[in-house]
Design a protein around this motif. Structure first.
Motif, short mmCIF file in Angstrom:
data_model
loop_
_atom_site.label_atom_id
_atom_site.label_comp_id
_atom_site.label_asym_id
_atom_site.label_seq_id
_atom_site.Cartn_x
_atom_site.Cartn_y
_atom_site.Cartn_z
N ALA A 80 1.85 -10.40 -6.79
CA ALA A 80 1.70 -9.47 -5.68
C ALA A 80 0.63 -8.43 -6.02
N ALA A 81 -0.07 -7.98 -5.00
CA ALA A 81 -1.11 -6.95 -5.17
C ALA A 81 -0.59 -5.61 -4.67
N VAL A 82 -0.99 -4.53 -5.36
CA VAL A 82 -0.51 -3.19 -5.04
C VAL A 82 -1.70 -2.23 -5.01
N ALA A 83 -1.68 -1.31 -4.04
CA ALA A 83 -2.67 -0.24 -3.95
C ALA A 83 -1.94 1.09 -3.89
N VAL A 84 -2.28 2.01 -4.77
CA VAL A 84 -1.65 3.33 -4.81
C VAL A 84 -2.73 4.37 -4.57
N HIS A 85 -2.56 5.18 -3.54
CA HIS A 85 -3.60 6.14 -3.17
C HIS A 85 -3.44 7.46 -3.92
N ASP A 86 -4.53 8.22 -3.95
CA ASP A 86 -4.55 9.60 -4.45
C ASP A 86 -4.19 9.71 -5.93
N VAL A 87 -4.61 8.74 -6.73
CA VAL A 87 -4.37 8.80 -8.17
C VAL A 87 -5.56 9.42 -8.89
N TYR A 88 -6.77 9.01 -8.52
CA TYR A 88 -7.96 9.38 -9.29
C TYR A 88 -8.91 10.28 -8.50
N LEU A 119 0.86 -1.18 0.00
CA LEU A 119 0.00 0.00 0.00
C LEU A 119 0.89 1.23 0.00
N LEU A 120 0.72 2.09 -1.01
CA LEU A 120 1.55 3.27 -1.20
C LEU A 120 0.72 4.53 -1.02
N ASP A 121 1.02 5.29 0.03
CA ASP A 121 0.29 6.53 0.30
C ASP A 121 1.22 7.51 1.02
N ALA A 122 2.36 7.78 0.38
CA ALA A 122 3.37 8.64 0.99
C ALA A 122 3.49 9.93 0.18
N ALA A 123 4.69 10.30 -0.23
CA ALA A 123 4.88 11.52 -1.01
C ALA A 123 4.28 11.34 -2.41
N HIS A 124 3.33 12.19 -2.77
CA HIS A 124 2.65 12.04 -4.06
C HIS A 124 3.33 12.89 -5.13
N THR A 125 4.59 12.57 -5.36
CA THR A 125 5.39 13.31 -6.33
C THR A 125 5.92 12.35 -7.39
N ALA A 126 6.23 12.90 -8.55
CA ALA A 126 6.79 12.08 -9.62
C ALA A 126 8.13 11.49 -9.19
N ARG A 127 8.91 12.26 -8.48
CA ARG A 127 10.23 11.78 -8.05
C ARG A 127 10.10 10.57 -7.14
N PHE A 128 9.19 10.64 -6.18
CA PHE A 128 9.02 9.51 -5.26
C PHE A 128 8.45 8.30 -6.01
N ALA A 129 7.54 8.56 -6.94
CA ALA A 129 6.96 7.45 -7.72
C ALA A 129 8.01 6.78 -8.58
N ARG A 130 8.91 7.56 -9.16
CA ARG A 130 9.98 6.94 -9.95
C ARG A 130 10.87 6.07 -9.07
N TRP A 131 11.06 6.51 -7.81
CA TRP A 131 11.85 5.67 -6.90
C TRP A 131 11.15 4.36 -6.60
N TYR A 132 9.86 4.41 -6.20
CA TYR A 132 9.25 3.16 -5.76
C TYR A 132 8.87 2.24 -6.91
N THR A 133 8.65 2.78 -8.12
CA THR A 133 8.41 1.85 -9.23
C THR A 133 9.66 1.02 -9.52
N THR A 134 10.83 1.64 -9.31
CA THR A 134 12.09 0.92 -9.54
C THR A 134 12.49 0.08 -8.33
N ALA A 135 12.45 0.68 -7.15
CA ALA A 135 12.97 0.01 -5.95
C ALA A 135 12.01 -1.02 -5.38
N ILE A 136 10.71 -0.86 -5.63
CA ILE A 136 9.73 -1.77 -5.04
C ILE A 136 8.94 -2.54 -6.10
N LEU A 137 8.25 -1.82 -6.99
CA LEU A 137 7.36 -2.51 -7.92
C LEU A 137 8.11 -3.44 -8.86
N GLU A 138 9.27 -3.01 -9.32
CA GLU A 138 10.05 -3.86 -10.24
C GLU A 138 10.52 -5.16 -9.58
N ARG A 139 10.58 -5.17 -8.27
CA ARG A 139 11.13 -6.32 -7.55
C ARG A 139 10.05 -7.19 -6.90
#
Length: 273
Positions: free
Chosen positions: A156-164, A131-151
């Motif tokens: 695995a199931a993922v929930a990302v808040h504050d998108v829509y 569950l991802l609901d931290a810094a809602h910035t492009a920079r933070f998203a680029r970090w977690y897509t690489t450091a977490i989602l890619e791995r």
């Protein structure tokens, strides 16, 4: 993708437990100034996903005062009650507010809270739900897509808040980064956002009325801007499942960290991972 029909089957299968969890969350909110950031439907889908997939490791970035944390902990507790070890939640936040608001009895030995920037902290290996609901910035998203989602492990199931919050996320920012990452990998997603997908939102509200789950847990609980998806499993068919866009068919045994003997079986019609 997380198919809507599967989510509906979870609502039906876990209706009694979900009703009890909602009552507990409502009571907690009356006792403490939790400042909920998850609306009711997205919180319920998060709870149901953990109940159904039974991950041994859950990762949460952005615990705030612990509203989403307590939903996840209740799911792990209820899984343990149903049989098995239940799993462990690892939460991260820049402040320690969650540690002051999450009831000790609920946290038990199933919660690991780490204050500070998650980018500079060790993260648990192979979480089955994130569950991802931290810094809602492009920079933070680029970090977690690489450091977490890619791995993440397959399935695995993922929930990302504050998108829509609106029909579409802005052209820059976290939402744009996450949707671009999903699109490039051919992974579909589900949202119950009233702005982006009113049909799904209304269908789930109708179901909740039938299941006697309609009363709000907290008053401002109607926008549900979160998106949900699952990573493709090993051996997934390259061909999309009819009626589900980019969804790929995956075997049940690919559920991360789930013991097939402990996993509650779903009706065959809904096994469309």
């Amino acid at each position: 993708m997380l198919p809507l029909d599967t989510v509906i089957s979870w609502y039906r299968a876990y209706a009694d437990d979900l009703r009890a969890a909602r009552d507990e969350q409502r009571e907690l909110l009356a006792q403490q100034a939790m400042r909920p950031r998850l609306d009711d439907v997205e919180a319920e889908i998060s709870y149901l996903t953990v109940r159904a997939l039974r991950p041994r490791t859950v990762l949460e970035l952005g615990a705030a005062r612990g509203w989403s944390t307590t939903w996840l902990l209740r799911a792990l507790r209820d899984n343990a009650t149903a049989g098995g070890d239940g799993g462990v939640l690892h939460s991260y936040d820049l402040t320690d507010a969650a540690a002051r608001h999450v009831p000790a009895a609920l946290a038990g030995d199933r919660w690991r809270f780490t204050p500070g920037d998650a980018r500079r902290r060790p993260l648990p290996a192979d979480p089955g739900f994130v569950l991802l609901d931290a810094a809602h910035t492009a920079r933070f998203a680029r970090w977690y897509t690489t450091a977490i989602l890619e791995r993440l492990p397959p399935g695995a199931a993922v929930a990302v808040h504050d998108v829509y919050h609106h029909r579409r996320p802005g052209p820059v920012g976290e939402g744009a980064v996450v949707l671009g990452w999903l699109r490039r990998r051919g992974i579909g997603h589900l949202t119950a956002s009233s702005a982006a997908d009113p049909d799904t939102h209304d269908r789930l509200l109708g179901l909740k009325r039938k299941l006697r789950l309609a009363a709000p847990v907290h008053a401002a609980a109607s926008r549900n801007p979160m998106l949900f998806f699952r990573t493709p499993g090993r051996g997934c068919s390259a061909a999309p499942v009819s009626g589900y866009g980019n969804l790929r068919r995956c075997p049940d045994e690919d559920r991360p960290g789930a013991d097939p003997e402990r996993t509650v079986p779903l009706p065959a019609a809904h096994r469309q991972w």
